[in-house]
Design an enzyme around this catalytic site. Structure first.
Site, PDB file in Angstrom:
ATOM      1  N   VAL A  11      33.477 -16.606  23.278  1.00  0.00           N
ATOM      2  CA  VAL A  11      33.847 -15.648  24.334  1.00  0.00           C
ATOM      3  C   VAL A  11      34.219 -14.300  23.725  1.00  0.00           C
ATOM      4  CG1 VAL A  11      35.523 -15.160  26.150  1.00  0.00           C
ATOM      5  CG2 VAL A  11      34.515 -17.446  25.965  1.00  0.00           C
ATOM      6  N   LYS A  35      36.810 -15.996   8.368  1.00  0.00           N
ATOM      7  CA  LYS A  35      35.889 -15.608   9.451  1.00  0.00           C
ATOM      8  C   LYS A  35      35.823 -14.083   9.548  1.00  0.00           C
ATOM      9  CE  LYS A  35      35.304 -17.192  14.247  1.00  0.00           C
ATOM     10  NZ  LYS A  35      35.999 -18.008  15.281  1.00  0.00           N
ATOM     11  N   GLU A 150      35.880 -15.946  31.944  1.00  0.00           N
ATOM     12  CA  GLU A 150      34.489 -15.777  31.501  1.00  0.00           C
ATOM     13  C   GLU A 150      33.674 -17.010  31.869  1.00  0.00           C
ATOM     14  OE1 GLU A 150      32.788 -13.202  30.472  1.00  0.00           O
ATOM     15  OE2 GLU A 150      31.185 -14.675  30.751  1.00  0.00           O
ATOM     16  N   PHE A 151      32.445 -16.803  32.365  1.00  0.00           N
ATOM     17  CA  PHE A 151      31.606 -17.924  32.811  1.00  0.00           C
ATOM     18  C   PHE A 151      30.357 -18.077  31.950  1.00  0.00           C
ATOM     19  CE2 PHE A 151      34.243 -18.636  36.402  1.00  0.00           C
ATOM     20  CZ  PHE A 151      34.680 -17.381  36.817  1.00  0.00           C
ATOM     21  N   LEU A 266      21.932 -30.582  38.111  1.00  0.00           N
ATOM     22  CA  LEU A 266      21.621 -31.926  38.635  1.00  0.00           C
ATOM     23  C   LEU A 266      20.682 -32.649  37.668  1.00  0.00           C
ATOM     24  CD1 LEU A 266      21.120 -31.368  42.493  1.00  0.00           C
ATOM     25  CD2 LEU A 266      23.070 -32.414  41.318  1.00  0.00           C
ATOM     26  N   GLY A 269      21.724 -37.516  32.376  1.00  0.00           N
ATOM     27  CA  GLY A 269      21.523 -37.725  30.953  1.00  0.00           C
ATOM     28  C   GLY A 269      22.664 -38.510  30.346  1.00  0.00           C
ATOM     29  N   CYS A 276      33.970 -26.854  26.615  1.00  0.00           N
ATOM     30  CA  CYS A 276      34.530 -26.409  27.896  1.00  0.00           C
ATOM     31  C   CYS A 276      34.725 -27.530  28.899  1.00  0.00           C
ATOM     32  CB  CYS A 276      33.661 -25.293  28.466  1.00  0.00           C
ATOM     33  SG  CYS A 276      33.699 -23.831  27.432  1.00  0.00           S
ATOM     34  N   LYS A 336      24.101 -29.280  23.482  1.00  0.00           N
ATOM     35  CA  LYS A 336      22.998 -28.817  24.338  1.00  0.00           C
ATOM     36  C   LYS A 336      22.114 -27.950  23.479  1.00  0.00           C
ATOM     37  CE  LYS A 336      24.503 -24.717  26.438  1.00  0.00           C
ATOM     38  NZ  LYS A 336      24.953 -23.983  27.580  1.00  0.00           N
TER      39      LYS A 336
END
Ligand code: UDX
Length: 462
Positions: A11, A35, A150-151, A266, A269, A276, A336
């Site tokens: 983010v 970092k 945040e999305f 939808l 799996g 998140c 993912k």
């Protein structure tokens, strides 16, 4: 406008890069020295499409500097707090880093500061921040606190930030609302040179939703929990489809045509993962419980999700029988595609379950192997999907990377012990897999037997 961002995770880095890209002067602080060194040296601490090139561009243009929290507090009127809020053992969000930043601002800042919480936080954190600044702030500090959840999704964070559906701000002053309006104006009006699309797909301009802080904070947790609920719902429907002989892909299509339901999220799996959904669902359950609301619905969402691991192992067992000593090829470790993130990934839990059964795991992932090695030291990591499939009794697809849809089936057929694909993400076409001589097993839809015998495959592939 001079803007500071504290915390350079997904983010924080995306917010920094994109706000600089639309023309603001950004200062990004990171407390992890290693970092920070990497960032100042132009080395990305995470894999995210487009982010590295955007950061390179804005640094060259002099719109972005990396440095310390102290500098970040001194340099800008608007300060975005983007530090991590990892889950505590009881499921609550750990707010210690948020408090740490609030304390630093309170002790150091003089003049006006708009303090914007962008990390995912429980409702009423904004109220606590205000209180903290009033208790510990010096008389020289004037401030507003705002919420700006945040999305963005990992794997498409830059696109999601620059082309959002909505920008939510929780404010308690017109000054804060107008400042945030100025900050986001180029995105609300979609007036910027897009670093991704030569021609941005036509879409509705984002809605700028200004509300109170508590509601803004709840919008975040409620949205993530609702999406997680959709996934657990369709996973249950998938299980039912397998028993009654229906096709979940068709069912989801039929459901999604109703705009009240919508087709997104939808896809059945092996369950939802990432940094998140699992923690936000847990945190939301805790928030509700502490407020006397029994959110049993979300506990069920969580239970269904956790149950996907054992359910998938049984699916595999029903095909290969005893797992002990069997070579199982694992395609995909990231939670993912298009990310190197393995945090709370169902794939990792499935590999652990396979190891517990005594299976020999040969795994491949295009991006996430380095991060997976930290949590799964004792498996064989492979350079590509074919190496992983060598001698495999079964190939299990756990992350729907695009490249798995483009495999050379002949090459694969020569490598596996048994031509069996168990597709934990319904990423492949059952017909294509079967037509190439592999037995296909998906989620919530009919399996497909190989349409070619192995010997025929061998002759076809000569
Ligand atoms: C999510 C939210 O989408 C994003 O708005 C929020 O800001 C952060 O959390 P992210 O965690 O990056 O984003 O991933 P997302 O794309 O939402 O996927 C979450 C998990 O759900 C993944 O494990 C994914 O595989 C799984 N998923 C998603 C499904 O199993 N089925 C689906 O239909 C969609």
């Amino acid at each position: 406008m001079n803007i500071s961002v504290i915390g350079a995770g997904y983010v924080g880095l995306t917010t920094t890069a994109c706000l600089a890209h639309i023309g603001h002067h950004l200062f990004c602080a990171e407390s992890d020295a290693e970092k920070l060194d990497k960032l100042q040296a132009g080395v990305m601490p995470l894999f995210e499409p487009h982010l590295e090139s955007v950061i390179r561009g804005v640094r060259k243009a002099g719109l972005l500097t990396f440095g310390s929290t102290e500098e970040a507090i001194d340099r800008s009127d608007a300060i975005f707090i983007c530090v991590g809020t990892p889950p505590l053992t009881n499921g609550d969000a750990d707010l210690s880093d948020i408090e740490g930043v609030a304390r630093a601002i309170a002790k150091r800042a003089s003049g006006y500061r708009l303090v914007i919480e962008k990390s995912t936080v429980p409702v009423q954190t904004g109220a606590r921040l205000r209180r903290h600044l009033s208790v510990h702030g010096t008389s020289r500090l004037k401030y507003d606190v705002a919420s700006n959840p945040e999305f963005l999704r990992e794997g498409s964070s830059v696109k999601d930030f620059l082309h959002p559906d909505r920008i939510v701000v929780g404010v308690d002053s017109t000054r804060a609302e107008s400042l945030l309006g100025q900050i986001y104006e180029p995105i609300v009006k979609q007036r910027f040179t897009c670093p991704i699309h030569s021609e941005c797909p036509r879409r509705k301009n984002p809605v700028f939703l200004a509300t109170d802080t508590n509601s803004a904070e709840l919008i975040k947790h409620a949205s993530n929990s609702f999406l997680a609920m959709k996934i657990s719902f369709i996973n249950m429907v998938a299980n039912l489809c397998e028993v009654v002989g229906a096709d979940v892909t068709e069912v989801a299509k039929g459901m999604g045509l109703d705009p009240r339901i919508g087709s997104a999220f939808l896809n059945p799996g092996i369950g939802f993962g990432g940094f998140c959904f699992p923690k936000d669902v847990q945190a939301f359950i805790r928030i509700a419980e502490k407020s006397g609301c029994d959110f049993s619905l979300l506990r069920e969402v969580e239970k269904i999700n956790q149950g996907r691991i054992g359910w998938f192992i049984e699916k595999l067992r029903s095909e290969v029988w005893v797992l002990r000593g069997k070579k199982i090829a694992v395609w995909g470790l990231a939670f993912k595609p298009n990310t190197d993130d393995v945090r709370f990934a169902p794939s990792i839990e499935i590999v652990k379950a396979l190891l517990a059964e005594g299976a020999e795991v040969r795994a491949y992932d295009p991006q996430a192997i380095d991060k997976a090695k930290a949590v799964l030291p004792n498996i064989t990591y492979c350079d590509d999907a074919y190496q992983a499939a060598k001698g495999a009794e079964a190939v299990v697809l756990l992350t729907e990377w695009e490249e798995f849809r483009k495999v050379d089936w002949c090459r694969l057929a020569r490598l596996v012990e048994r031509p069996l694909i168990i597709d934990g993400r319904n990423a492949l076409s059952a017909q294509v897999v079967a037509a190439n001589g592999f037995h296909y097993i998906g989620i919530g839809r009919a399996s497909a037997a190989p349409q070619l015998t192995q010997s025929l495959v061998a002759s076809v592939c000569e």
